[in-house]
Design a protein around this motif. Sequence first.
Motif, PDB file in Angstrom:
ATOM      1  N   MET B  30       0.893  -1.130  -0.089  1.00 52.43           N
ATOM      2  CA  MET B  30       0.020  -0.007   0.078  1.00 52.43           C
ATOM      3  C   MET B  30       0.927   1.298  -0.083  1.00 52.43           C
ATOM      4  O   MET B  30       1.787   1.248   0.828  1.00 52.43           O
ATOM      5  CB  MET B  30      -1.046  -0.013   1.244  1.00 52.43           C
ATOM      6  N   SER B  31       0.563   2.019  -0.811  1.00 48.60           N
ATOM      7  CA  SER B  31       1.460   3.395  -0.768  1.00 48.60           C
ATOM      8  C   SER B  31       0.256   4.391  -0.534  1.00 48.60           C
ATOM      9  O   SER B  31       0.246   4.863   0.736  1.00 48.60           O
ATOM     10  CB  SER B  31       2.044   3.632  -2.305  1.00 48.60           C
ATOM     11  N   GLY B  32      -0.432   4.992  -1.363  1.00 52.28           N
ATOM     12  CA  GLY B  32      -1.315   6.026  -1.066  1.00 52.28           C
ATOM     13  C   GLY B  32      -2.853   5.547  -0.545  1.00 52.28           C
ATOM     14  O   GLY B  32      -3.549   6.049   0.202  1.00 52.28           O
ATOM     15  N   MET B  34      -5.276   4.903  -2.217  1.00 51.73           N
ATOM     16  CA  MET B  34      -6.462   5.341  -2.902  1.00 51.73           C
ATOM     17  C   MET B  34      -7.214   4.632  -3.785  1.00 51.73           C
ATOM     18  O   MET B  34      -8.267   4.674  -3.949  1.00 51.73           O
ATOM     19  CB  MET B  34      -6.155   6.847  -3.755  1.00 51.73           C
ATOM     20  N   ALA B  73       8.773   6.220  -4.730  1.00 52.29           N
ATOM     21  CA  ALA B  73       7.805   5.629  -4.408  1.00 52.29           C
ATOM     22  C   ALA B  73       6.659   6.247  -3.680  1.00 52.29           C
ATOM     23  O   ALA B  73       5.364   5.826  -3.464  1.00 52.29           O
ATOM     24  CB  ALA B  73       7.748   3.994  -3.744  1.00 52.29           C
ATOM     25  N   THR B  97      -4.879  13.881 -12.424  1.00 51.21           N
ATOM     26  CA  THR B  97      -5.233  12.946 -11.834  1.00 51.21           C
ATOM     27  C   THR B  97      -6.352  13.158 -10.592  1.00 51.21           C
ATOM     28  O   THR B  97      -6.125  13.878  -9.607  1.00 51.21           O
ATOM     29  CB  THR B  97      -4.182  11.930 -11.377  1.00 51.21           C
ATOM     30  N   ASP B  99      -8.714  14.478  -7.796  1.00 53.92           N
ATOM     31  CA  ASP B  99      -9.360  15.742  -7.446  1.00 53.92           C
ATOM     32  C   ASP B  99      -7.971  16.070  -6.213  1.00 53.92           C
ATOM     33  O   ASP B  99      -7.192  15.305  -6.102  1.00 53.92           O
ATOM     34  CB  ASP B  99     -10.397  15.851  -6.503  1.00 53.92           C
ATOM     35  N   THR B 107      -0.167   8.296  -5.159  1.00 52.77           N
ATOM     36  CA  THR B 107       1.325   8.282  -5.532  1.00 52.77           C
ATOM     37  C   THR B 107       1.456   7.913  -7.155  1.00 52.77           C
ATOM     38  O   THR B 107       0.471   7.245  -7.481  1.00 52.77           O
ATOM     39  CB  THR B 107       2.168   7.519  -4.666  1.00 52.77           C
ATOM     40  N   GLY B 110       2.415   4.546  -7.519  1.00 53.25           N
ATOM     41  CA  GLY B 110       1.097   3.585  -6.874  1.00 53.25           C
ATOM     42  C   GLY B 110       0.149   3.562  -8.062  1.00 53.25           C
ATOM     43  O   GLY B 110      -0.111   2.794  -8.459  1.00 53.25           O
ATOM     44  N   HIS B 114      -0.604   0.032 -10.042  1.00 57.84           N
ATOM     45  CA  HIS B 114      -2.126  -0.147  -9.917  1.00 57.84           C
ATOM     46  C   HIS B 114      -2.502  -0.476 -11.460  1.00 57.84           C
ATOM     47  O   HIS B 114      -3.270  -1.433 -11.788  1.00 57.84           O
ATOM     48  CB  HIS B 114      -2.764   0.752  -9.515  1.00 57.84           C
ATOM     49  N   ALA B 119      -6.179   4.949 -16.232  1.00 59.64           N
ATOM     50  CA  ALA B 119      -5.455   5.946 -15.655  1.00 59.64           C
ATOM     51  C   ALA B 119      -4.579   7.008 -16.386  1.00 59.64           C
ATOM     52  O   ALA B 119      -4.031   6.307 -17.624  1.00 59.64           O
ATOM     53  CB  ALA B 119      -4.569   5.259 -14.290  1.00 59.64           C
ATOM     54  N   ASP B 120      -4.155   8.213 -15.722  1.00 58.96           N
ATOM     55  CA  ASP B 120      -3.483   9.036 -16.721  1.00 58.96           C
ATOM     56  C   ASP B 120      -1.773   8.776 -16.702  1.00 58.96           C
ATOM     57  O   ASP B 120      -1.246   8.919 -17.680  1.00 58.96           O
ATOM     58  CB  ASP B 120      -3.539  10.396 -16.062  1.00 58.96           C
ATOM     59  N   ILE B 162       8.221  -4.757  -5.052  1.00 61.46           N
ATOM     60  CA  ILE B 162       7.847  -3.362  -4.710  1.00 61.46           C
ATOM     61  C   ILE B 162       8.433  -2.480  -6.069  1.00 61.46           C
ATOM     62  O   ILE B 162       9.559  -2.636  -6.514  1.00 61.46           O
ATOM     63  CB  ILE B 162       8.439  -2.953  -3.298  1.00 61.46           C
ATOM     64  N   ASP B 188     -11.245  13.529 -13.845  1.00 56.39           N
ATOM     65  CA  ASP B 188     -11.805  12.316 -13.489  1.00 56.39           C
ATOM     66  C   ASP B 188     -10.817  11.226 -14.436  1.00 56.39           C
ATOM     67  O   ASP B 188     -10.156  11.699 -15.366  1.00 56.39           O
ATOM     68  CB  ASP B 188     -13.168  11.978 -13.598  1.00 56.39           C
ATOM     69  N   TYR B 189     -11.262  10.088 -14.247  1.00 57.42           N
ATOM     70  CA  TYR B 189     -10.279   9.114 -15.361  1.00 57.42           C
ATOM     71  C   TYR B 189     -10.606   9.339 -16.913  1.00 57.42           C
ATOM     72  O   TYR B 189     -11.778   9.837 -17.107  1.00 57.42           O
ATOM     73  CB  TYR B 189     -10.880   7.592 -15.020  1.00 57.42           C
TER      74      TYR B 189
HETATM   75  C1  LIG Z   1     -11.928   9.852  -6.372  1.00 62.60           C
HETATM   76  C2  LIG Z   1     -10.632   9.303  -6.929  1.00 62.60           C
HETATM   77  C3  LIG Z   1     -10.491   9.741  -8.278  1.00 62.60           C
HETATM   78  C4  LIG Z   1      -9.410   9.463  -9.037  1.00 62.60           C
HETATM   79  N1  LIG Z   1      -9.133  10.019 -10.232  1.00 62.60           N
HETATM   80  C5  LIG Z   1      -8.217   9.258 -11.027  1.00 62.60           C
HETATM   81  C6  LIG Z   1      -8.133   9.985 -12.427  1.00 62.60           C
HETATM   82  O1  LIG Z   1      -8.674  11.048 -12.898  1.00 62.60           O
HETATM   83  N2  LIG Z   1      -6.819   9.392 -12.956  1.00 62.60           N
HETATM   84  C7  LIG Z   1      -6.156   8.391 -12.383  1.00 62.60           C
HETATM   85  O2  LIG Z   1      -5.192   7.939 -13.085  1.00 62.60           O
HETATM   86  N3  LIG Z   1      -6.502   7.946 -11.083  1.00 62.60           N
HETATM   87  C8  LIG Z   1      -7.260   8.376 -10.597  1.00 62.60           C
HETATM   88  N4  LIG Z   1      -7.428   7.713  -9.369  1.00 62.60           N
HETATM   89  C9  LIG Z   1      -6.515   6.759  -8.823  1.00 62.60           C
HETATM   90  C10 LIG Z   1      -5.341   7.367  -7.958  1.00 62.60           C
HETATM   91  O3  LIG Z   1      -4.561   8.062  -8.847  1.00 62.60           O
HETATM   92  C11 LIG Z   1      -4.672   6.454  -7.029  1.00 62.60           C
HETATM   93  O4  LIG Z   1      -4.102   7.157  -6.196  1.00 62.60           O
HETATM   94  C12 LIG Z   1      -3.685   5.660  -7.989  1.00 62.60           C
HETATM   95  O5  LIG Z   1      -4.346   4.728  -8.776  1.00 62.60           O
HETATM   96  C13 LIG Z   1      -3.032   4.494  -6.832  1.00 62.60           C
HETATM   97  O6  LIG Z   1      -2.095   5.213  -6.167  1.00 62.60           O
HETATM   98  P1  LIG Z   1      -2.012   4.990  -4.568  1.00 62.60           P
HETATM   99  O7  LIG Z   1      -0.619   5.365  -4.235  1.00 62.60           O
HETATM  100  O8  LIG Z   1      -3.240   5.681  -3.882  1.00 62.60           O
HETATM  101  O9  LIG Z   1      -1.821   3.269  -4.566  1.00 62.60           O
HETATM  102  P2  LIG Z   1      -2.692   2.232  -3.655  1.00 62.60           P
HETATM  103  O10 LIG Z   1      -4.055   2.600  -3.470  1.00 62.60           O
HETATM  104  O11 LIG Z   1      -1.960   2.177  -2.265  1.00 62.60           O
HETATM  105  O12 LIG Z   1      -2.126   1.055  -4.416  1.00 62.60           O
HETATM  106  C14 LIG Z   1      -3.005   0.823  -5.491  1.00 62.60           C
HETATM  107  C15 LIG Z   1      -2.364  -0.647  -6.229  1.00 62.60           C
HETATM  108  O13 LIG Z   1      -1.114  -0.734  -6.566  1.00 62.60           O
HETATM  109  C16 LIG Z   1      -0.357  -1.469  -5.742  1.00 62.60           C
HETATM  110  N5  LIG Z   1       1.098  -0.608  -5.250  1.00 62.60           N
HETATM  111  C17 LIG Z   1       1.088   0.738  -5.094  1.00 62.60           C
HETATM  112  N6  LIG Z   1       2.284   0.865  -4.778  1.00 62.60           N
HETATM  113  C18 LIG Z   1       2.802   0.173  -4.990  1.00 62.60           C
HETATM  114  C19 LIG Z   1       4.420  -0.074  -5.234  1.00 62.60           C
HETATM  115  N7  LIG Z   1       5.229   0.879  -4.709  1.00 62.60           N
HETATM  116  N8  LIG Z   1       5.248  -1.424  -5.668  1.00 62.60           N
HETATM  117  C20 LIG Z   1       4.177  -2.397  -5.945  1.00 62.60           C
HETATM  118  N9  LIG Z   1       2.800  -2.293  -5.960  1.00 62.60           N
HETATM  119  C21 LIG Z   1       2.259  -0.940  -5.529  1.00 62.60           C
HETATM  120  C22 LIG Z   1      -0.900  -1.889  -4.548  1.00 62.60           C
HETATM  121  O14 LIG Z   1      -0.772  -2.918  -3.995  1.00 62.60           O
HETATM  122  C23 LIG Z   1      -2.613  -1.667  -5.202  1.00 62.60           C
HETATM  123  O15 LIG Z   1      -2.785  -3.004  -5.791  1.00 62.60           O
HETATM  124  C24 LIG Z   1      -8.646   8.303  -8.462  1.00 62.60           C
HETATM  125  C25 LIG Z   1      -8.860   7.840  -7.077  1.00 62.60           C
HETATM  126  C26 LIG Z   1      -9.874   8.241  -6.426  1.00 62.60           C
HETATM  127  C27 LIG Z   1      -9.867   7.636  -5.085  1.00 62.60           C
END
Ligand SMILES: Cc1cc2nc3c(=O)[nH]c(=O)nc-3n(C[C@H](O)[C@H](O)[C@H](O)COP(=O)(O)OP(=O)(O)OC[C@H]3O[C@@H](n4cnc5c(N)ncnc54)[C@H](O)[C@@H]3O)c2cc1C
Lengths: 794, 282
Positions: B30-32, B34, B73, B97, B99, B107, B110, B114, B119-120, B162, B188-189
Amino acid sequence: MSTTSVLGGVVKRREDPALIQGTGLYVDDIKLPGMLYVAFVRSPFAHARITSIDASAALAMEGVEAVYTIDDVRHLGPVLAQVPIGKVRPLLADGVVNHVGEAVAMVVATDRYLARDAADAVEVDYEPLPVVVDLKEAATDAVKVHEDLESNILMTWEAGPFGDPDAMAETQRKIAEAKARDDTVVVSIEAVNQRLIGTAIEPRAVLADWNPGYGRFTVYSSTQIPHALAGAIAKTFGITYNDVHVVAPEVGGGFGLKLNIYNDEILVAFASQRLGRPVKYTESRRESPNSTIQGRGWIATATLVGTRDGEILGYELHGLCDMGAYSQNFTVAIPFLGVFVASGQYKFPTHVKLDCVATHTMTTDAYRGAGRPEAMYYLERVIDAYARKIGMDPAEVRRKNYIPADAFPAAVSPVGFAMDTGDYDKALDALVESDGYRQMLADRDRMRAEGKLVGVGLSTYVEVCGFGPSGLVDLGFSWSEYGAPAAFSGTGLVRVNPDSTVTVVIGTGPSGQGHQTTWSQIVSDQLGIPMERIRVIHGDSEESPFGIGTFGSRSAAVDGSATFEAAQKVRAKAAKIAAHLLEASEEDIQFADGGAFVAGSPDKTVSWEEIATVAYQPHRLPEGMEGGLEAHSIFSPANATWPFGAHAAMVEVDADTGDVRLLRYITVDDCGNVINPMIVDGQIHGGLAQGIGQAMFEEAVYDADGNLLTGSLLDYVLPTAADLPSFELHRTVTPSDINPLGVKGIGEAGTIGSAQTIVNAVVDALESLGVTHVDMPLRPKRVWQAIQDAKGGN
Amino acid sequence: MFPRSFEYVAPADLAEAAEALASAEFAKVMSGGMSLIPMMKLRLLSPDLVVDIGRIPGLDQIEDRGDAIAIGALVRHAQTAASDAVPAALRTAAAWTGDAQVRNRGTTVGSVAHADIAADQPAAVLALGATMVARSASGTREIAAADFFVDALTTALEPGEILAEIRIPKAGGGSAYEKLGRRGGHTDYAVAGAAAWVQRSNGSISDCRVALTGVGTKPTLAEGVAEALIGTDGSPAAVEAAAARATEGVTLLEDLYGSEEYKAHLAKVMTARALTQAIADA
Ligand SMILES: Cc1cc2nc3c(=O)[nH]c(=O)nc-3n(C[C@H](O)[C@H](O)[C@H](O)COP(=O)(O)OP(=O)(O)OC[C@H]3O[C@@H](n4cnc5c(N)ncnc54)[C@H](O)[C@@H]3O)c2cc1C
């Protein structure tokens, strides 16, 4: 009125400090000792026979207290509905499931995670049955939603005018005649007014606590109708209204979704009684779209016939309205609210025929505007199309066909309803003569010259709200099915306490409308007691005399008026006490900040503290006067209220992508007198967001198997502040003549006036490409497709 | 929206994290959070162990390594969006990406790990020819962006790996990202998004990479576009002709936001728009 009137003034909402600091109390915040949690096993099928339910694995989990199915609760009967036409909902699926997400079994456990795990462990076997989701297909009865109902068409509403067959035949004859003339034009639009998922920030939640010693329920529910819920629980369990205390604490958004009695509200009460512990259910965001009512869902054809110079000779609205699988509180009555305003603010003969059709989907019911946005959408879309066809200014066409201001107060709409007050030219003029509107038109022309696709859309509207007159009981406007056959009157109780603070108790169940503030203003204005010393209690079935709740933009017009009258009674009594203490004549007593004085002798004063103290020391009162200082009023209006207004929008369309950008939005709303302009503006903002949300973003999409494809907020696109321009609000004031405050209602106007304004603007932008209609929501893919189709000549 | 029960660890460094990841049958980084947390709440994903790398110091840096920019990361979308060191395509993709809340929490790494089909930032790292640096209990491995995205939500990362950082070569040239978001505009996406990178020498396009997102089953390099554009003068006509090949080799995916026909059309529009900007920036 007092010299320091707060009526009509911008007063900051008194309820906000708690809400924005996170200290407001919602149902899910309430935790009672020994409380258990509920999770539901829900159907993955839209129509299937349940062949077996095996709860043994769930029951074997430590901490799982019970798993209930219909067999445990069938004796309680179905969920009560105020308009029980069609199939009312069983408490839990009874042999057959009829929509995805229908509750099949209820798990009760010691924590909510465990409850969810246990629900997943309940095994249910289904035998799929034929599904019908498409409205037109459902209307053919080729697949029956319920085998034991005669038809999927549960009800047909027809008017023109309502309830008078001879007059209706005459209307139809006139319209047919006009169509047959060769000097008239006929314009017709078939349009979808799509299904919407209301999405309150706070999903529904309910906590029931049965006390066997007292033999009473205490129920906390996120509801707009606490008194009706108390009645429904009492009736279901065969106890009295007095044996149920329902509290609606802070309610995080209602929009009509919580204007309903839900199976879970009854089921947690049942479980609490059975298990002897408090039981809570909090709906999850994911299950909410299929466990809380949805709204809209019409397919209709609007046909208009008129002369080439803008005189409209007749209008027909014929369509199908999606009811979903089960009927709940008002379900089949919602289209009737559309019938109410089908002819809008116009005088032309109007014929409406709406079939209420069952489908294998979640129930529909009241969603902000409820029937009225639909009706206004069709009317104002087809008028716009007519104006285009005859090449007339859209404002001019409307103006030409309005019910004139001098028709009031005796105005009766072509569909047969008496209207309170109206001056439609005034609102339209205020809009089209505003700098904003002129600028919109100038900017449109300038941007078009630059090669951009820009459009300006106009819509005017009339609404009916402020329910309602006692006589409407005959049309179902009461809570009779919940054991409370009271009319939709208002109730207001004003009590001056011994320390001269004031407690106001009303029968509403607000969900963010600011009743704390508005009611304080009404009472402060009458008594001259500062707002800080006034507390308003609402949403409590035991504290308040029987109350109807908050919906249909009714609270200010009806409960507000009751409170106003109660405050007047208190003021009259206080004047008597003051006259007695000041040895003056009652007629000479006036109230100003902090107390009463004698007109002409401003030094002869008595404070509210003194008046209140004396009121509670009866030996100091005038001979024969009762002690205490409080009054209660029931207000029964002579009519509903009819707000109106005019909206304009400016949009730009990206021809390459179909992307629509809303550049500007202007409104003129007339809701009668305004108690608090800031609260009124807030209501308009929220209503616009939801109306524009329908026009541009939102849509509940079901596939042919009845799966909801937009069941999460990832795919059900709600508007956010970032998607909307800064709204430019104006108003005209045409007081209602049916209540003492002269107010009408503003909760729904924003949604009623806006969706068609946006579509009219987009059609205006695309006119040069030959596009005449695009269905909502105006997602880029759909707008792009409309452009392609127009280019291809289809 | 309640996840199944799971174990949680918050290791102090990457070595410990890699060990933890290897210790469970089904572990997730888990990184962010989200995207991971919503998937767990919806019970679409139920790991036994969540390895929260969010408290590991030093991973939140954007570093200039001379020949490459390294994104750690824990660099948030908002950081990427605000960094002058990051090429325009990725900066813009990060800025568009989600809001503000998502950008302050989610991140860049992330989002790439993911690999959501809409995704962008995955499109941007593809177009920029980035290198993925994967860390596991058995060491470090580099994966070219072009080999990284395997399928929807599936990357070349092994279960025990990782994604420690993303390296973007400092290759010069110009880049840009364009998209139509699901709620219109850039929000949004992506219904369709295109990232473009171009290099110019002596008045003609000497190198180019374009990547698409939203339209197909995974973020994809549009090789035909690059092929068509390289060697041209990068004029509007050349861009138009190159963009026409945007969907070659892309498996188009119809969804709630568009038909295959519409997505194919959008892919071309976004490609042309991104290329035009990238050329202006080069
Ligand atoms: C309301 C909302 C709107 C969004 N809108 C957009 C958008 O417009 N465009 C867009 O592109 N995205 C969008 N997202 C997705 C957002 O960008 C996420 O933050 C991103 O997809 C995942 O990043 P994270 O750091 O939160 O990862 P996490 O949620 O922590 O992880 C996501 C996945 O990646 C894996 N992972 C994370 N980090 C690593 C790592 N370092 N090594 C290996 N595996 C890892 C995790 O195991 C998990 O499977 C949106 C999300 C939300 C909640």
